[in-house]
Design an enzyme around this catalytic site. Structure first.
Site, mmCIF file in Angstrom:
data_model
loop_
_atom_site.group_PDB
_atom_site.id
_atom_site.type_symbol
_atom_site.label_atom_id
_atom_site.label_comp_id
_atom_site.label_asym_id
_atom_site.label_seq_id
_atom_site.Cartn_x
_atom_site.Cartn_y
_atom_site.Cartn_z
ATOM 1 C CE1 TYR A 132 4.880 -4.937 -6.171
ATOM 2 C CE2 TYR A 132 3.190 -3.380 -6.828
ATOM 3 C CZ TYR A 132 3.602 -4.435 -6.055
ATOM 4 O OH TYR A 132 2.724 -5.015 -5.160
ATOM 5 C CE LYS B 84 0.017 -4.968 -3.061
ATOM 6 N NZ LYS B 84 -0.474 -5.815 -1.949
#
Length: 276
Positions: free
Chosen positions: A143, A151
């Site tokens: 990721y 995030k």
């Protein structure tokens, strides 16, 4: 937008649109939105002339807020369910500045801008909600592209916005950290012929290691969102709510090779005790 509208026209969402009383949810209007542009002045000519934007206008955040205000006056809640990391398949060490900042702009600042522009047209007691991911605080290989940083920004901004928008507009601001779901967007990460996708590995890992060894469904996340957008959560703000079968609470992988070896040694020791 065109993919969504085509799916809507073909009835691809009909089954998901059935409400508890048997009626069908009606979508009154779909507004084009590109959340990396705050005002029409921010849109470069190359975007305006791009064929993907042909026939569209008024898609900056401020313009959409004004259009919603003109159509409905005040609204009760706002859901930020968007993210984009053009270099998401790259490790952070290989991510360019351009890719990193693009991920931050589309995935984190867009929420700040939405609350800025929509806050004035929201009813007091309303709610703004976003979706985050555990990569904000734990290392999730695969990721990449600065998405984990984006995030983390989103969660930090959620807390600050909860204070500022709470005092200025009387709004609640929260985010949901959902476990792995095999959505269309997630399935596109790390997709290689003959291999499982990033999200397929993540789903398998969650089932093997989460406290609740059960499937996670879209409705589970939707129900949590419903709670956070409703008056039932009138005193809840600034929260990152985990909807992940408890995976976030785990500090050790139960299916790791180390754990399996330890289990085998323990089992062998117990057998010897029984034989003795």
């Amino acid at each position: 937008l065109k993919i969504f509208q085509l799916g809507l026209k073909k009835g691809q969402f009909d089954e998901d649109s059935i409400l508890s009383d048997g009626s069908k949810m009606q979508i009154e209007k779909v507004y084009p939105l590109d959340a990396v542009f705050d005002t029409p002045e921010d849109v470069p000519d190359e975007i305006k002339n791009n064929k993907r934007y042909a026939g569209l206008d008024g898609y900056s955040i401020s313009e959409v807020a004004e259009a919603v205000k003109a159509d409905y006056g005040k609204i009760d809640f706002l859901v930020h369910s968007l993210a984009n990391g053009p270099e998401v398949t790259k490790p952070l060490l290989e991510t360019t500045r351009k890719g990193y900042l693009a991920a931050s702009s589309a995935s984190a600042y867009s929420f700040v801008s939405l609350v800025q522009k929509f806050g004035p047209i929201m009813n007091e007691g309303g709610a703004a909600l976003s979706l985050t991911y555990i990569a904000s605080e734990k290392v999730i290989p695969g990721y990449g592209g600065g998405m984990s940083s984006a995030k983390a920004q989103l969660e930090s901004d959620t807390r600050t916005l909860a204070f500022e928008a709470g005092r200025k507009f009387g709004l609640r601001v929260n985010t949901i950290s959902a476990g792995p779901l095999k959505s269309r967007a997630a399935s596109a990460i790390g997709k290689e012929p003959g291999k499982k996708t990033f999200i397929e590995y993540a789903v398998d890992y969650s089932k093997a290691n989460a406290p609740l060894a059960q499937d996670l469904y879209n409705d589970d996340v939707g129900n949590a969102g419903l709670f956070l957008c409703s008056p039932m959560s009138r005193t809840v703000t600034g929260v990152t709510l985990y909807v992940d079968n408890g995976l976030h609470a785990m500090g050790m992988a139960l299916d790791s090779a180390a754990m399996q070896r330890d289990d085998a040694v323990l089992h062998e020791t117990e057998e010897k005790k029984v034989l003795a």
